[in-house]
Design an enzyme around this catalytic site. Structure first.
Site, PDB file in Angstrom:
ATOM      1  N   LYS A 103      -1.781  -6.138  12.054  1.00 57.23           N
ATOM      2  CA  LYS A 103      -0.567  -6.838  11.617  1.00 57.23           C
ATOM      3  C   LYS A 103       0.198  -7.463  12.785  1.00 57.23           C
ATOM      4  CE  LYS A 103      -0.837  -5.758   7.164  1.00 57.23           C
ATOM      5  NZ  LYS A 103      -0.963  -6.760   6.103  1.00 57.23           N
ATOM      6  N   GLU A 160       8.589  -7.820   4.286  1.00 57.77           N
ATOM      7  CA  GLU A 160       8.231  -6.821   3.281  1.00 57.77           C
ATOM      8  C   GLU A 160       7.142  -5.946   3.890  1.00 57.77           C
ATOM      9  OE1 GLU A 160       6.641  -9.659   3.505  1.00 57.77           O
ATOM     10  OE2 GLU A 160       4.617  -8.824   3.550  1.00 57.77           O
ATOM     11  N   SER A 183      -9.260  -2.285  10.512  1.00 57.07           N
ATOM     12  CA  SER A 183      -7.951  -2.948  10.564  1.00 57.07           C
ATOM     13  C   SER A 183      -6.835  -2.082  11.116  1.00 57.07           C
ATOM     14  CB  SER A 183      -7.579  -3.440   9.163  1.00 57.07           C
ATOM     15  OG  SER A 183      -7.587  -2.362   8.239  1.00 57.07           O
TER      16      SER A 183
HETATM   17  C1  LIG Z   1      -4.299  -0.937   8.417  1.00 50.72           C
HETATM   18  C2  LIG Z   1      -4.174  -1.933   7.326  1.00 50.72           C
HETATM   19  N1  LIG Z   1      -5.280  -2.562   6.899  1.00 50.72           N
HETATM   20  C3  LIG Z   1      -5.238  -3.467   5.898  1.00 50.72           C
HETATM   21  C4  LIG Z   1      -4.044  -3.768   5.263  1.00 50.72           C
HETATM   22  C5  LIG Z   1      -4.079  -4.747   4.131  1.00 50.72           C
HETATM   23  O1  LIG Z   1      -3.480  -5.964   4.434  1.00 50.72           O
HETATM   24  P1  LIG Z   1      -4.331  -7.284   4.575  1.00 50.72           P
HETATM   25  O2  LIG Z   1      -5.182  -7.384   3.378  1.00 50.72           O
HETATM   26  O3  LIG Z   1      -3.301  -8.348   4.653  1.00 50.72           O
HETATM   27  O4  LIG Z   1      -5.130  -7.171   5.835  1.00 50.72           O
HETATM   28  C6  LIG Z   1      -2.857  -3.142   5.675  1.00 50.72           C
HETATM   29  C7  LIG Z   1      -1.584  -3.462   5.028  1.00 50.72           C
HETATM   30  O5  LIG Z   1      -0.579  -2.886   5.248  1.00 50.72           O
HETATM   31  C8  LIG Z   1      -2.927  -2.205   6.736  1.00 50.72           C
HETATM   32  O6  LIG Z   1      -1.843  -1.575   7.173  1.00 50.72           O
END
Ligand SMILES: Cc1ncc(COP(=O)(O)O)c(C=O)c1O
Length: 394
Positions: free
Chosen positions: A90, A112, A378
């Protein structure tokens, strides 16, 4: 121009656009007219790259997960976004957007958040730049992501509980949009995923595209080829997946796999598997695919992971799904939790439960043995320890 990227009108095929109340028009139009010029400015580029390097810690490593590869009998690489400052992908986007907000002369930032990762990443860049920060978060998410709420408060942000609907991400987004309508002049809304009115989906994807940009270079160094056979990522709104796919969109021999949260099962009534359960419609300012009733009321999503608990997907994902360029699959809570534990035991890496959904899909794949698979890890699992402990009874 790629047929998978946004066109001049702000659409990906039939999806995208800017469906907004008139009062937001000046803000959104200002962004539409300026974002590409600001992002192309050399001083912007220089500051963005410097902060990604010295503050976020990029490039994030591309790690060959040897024991995981052995288990699934193929070559699995993890793109380690979990090692970024604040623990997830993020921050790539919030760094970009805070620099943009500065150049637009904005003094107040709103956001948000679901899992709290985007809220933390926003509070972080506001502290970095000395800007006021208000984060909207569903009341339920405030409870299940308590450490992230504490982090935001320590950094000086005000966390406002969204009390409506399912009291999760969708409701927090509604509240943030309401705030923006009431404070149009001095406030920039840092949206945390590839959702919202044009230009947000494109802008956020560009900031996150650093993920696949680095992956190509790192793969070339490690394997002699810059394209993998398969890239995989979890999808809430879809920003880590959009960043992971970005530089592979036109390489049609690279398979793109997006994993949604099936919750208790796609047919259980408690799910967030948008591409299975959703229909075309408008949510939070853009036309996409979303979970809705016959008369267009949004269906409350459910997932054990707060970051995937969203009833829609970004318009680019809707287009990748509809055009067949991407494969959209899902993993249940149980499958994700087991996959998270497996990675922890095999590699000593505790993933965010969101990322565990992407890992869970490995179980359902048949590998020949010589593929190169890149999974976007992620985020890290520190914020989810309570959840893991409750689930496994540690
Ligand atoms: C670690 C992590 N992965 C994935 C996501 C999902 O978001 P996005 O689909 O925008 O990557 C989030 C959302 O808060 C997150 O904190």
């Amino acid at each position: 121009m790629s047929k998978y990227q946004v066109n001049k009108e702000g659409y990906y095929g039939p999806f995208g656009g800017a469906y907004i109340p008139e009062m937001l028009y000046p803000n959104v139009e200002e962004l539409q007219q300026q974002y590409l010029d600001i992002m192309a400015d050399p001083s912007f580029q220089q500051e963005f790259e410097q902060l990604l390097r010295d503050y976020v810690g990029r490039p994030s490593p591309l790690y060959r997960a040897n024991r995981l590869s052995e288990k699934y009998k193929t070559n699995i690489y993890l793109k380690r976004e979990d090692l970024n400052h604040t623990g997830a992908h993020k921050i790539n986007n919030t760094i970009g957007q805070i620099l943009l907000a500065e150049r637009l002369g904005k003094k107040r930032i709103i956001a948000e958040t679901g899992a709290g990762q985007h809220g933390v990443a926003t509070a972080t860049v506001c502290a970095l730049k000395g800007l006021e920060c208000v984060v909207y978060m569903g009341e339920i998410d405030i409870k299940r992501q308590a450490p992230n709420v504490a982090r935001m408060k320590m950094m000086g942000a005000t966390v406002v509980a969204a009390q409506s609907g399912s009291k999760t991400l969708k409701d927090a987004t509604n509240e943030a949009l309401r705030d923006w309508i009431n404070n149009p002049v001095d406030t920039h809304y840092i949206i945390g995923s590839v959702v919202g009115p044009h230009p947000y989906p494109d802008m956020v994807a560009r900031f996150q595209s650093i993920i696949s940009e680095e992956t190509k270079k790192q793969l070339l160094e490690k394997t002699g080829k810059e394209n993998p056979d398969i890239v995989m990522a979890c999808v809430g709104g879809g920003s880590n997946a959009a960043g992971m796919f970005y530089h592979f969109l036109d390489a049609e021999d690279v398979q793109l796999i997006a994993v949604e949260a099936a919750g208790h099962g796609v047919n259980s009534g408690e799910s967030a598997a948008t591409t299975v359960l959703g229909k075309e419609g408008v949510l939070h300012g853009s036309r996409s695919i979303l979970m809705q009733t016959e008369d267009g009321q949004v269906i409350e999503p459910y997932s054990i992971s707060a970051g995937l608990d969203y009833p829609g997907i970004g318009p680019q994902h809707a287009w990748l799904f509809k055009s067949g360029r991407g494969s959209y699959v899902s993993a249940t809570d149980d499958e994700a939790m087991q996959a998270g534990l497996l990675l922890t035991k095999l590699e000593g890496i505790i993933p965010a439960i969101e990322s565990s959904h992407a890992l869970a899909h490995l179980e359902k794949m048949n590998f020949k043995g010589d593929e190169t698979v890149v999974i976007c890890l992620s985020g890290r699992g520190d914020k989810d320890l309570d959840n893991y402990m409750n689930y496994f009874g540690f």
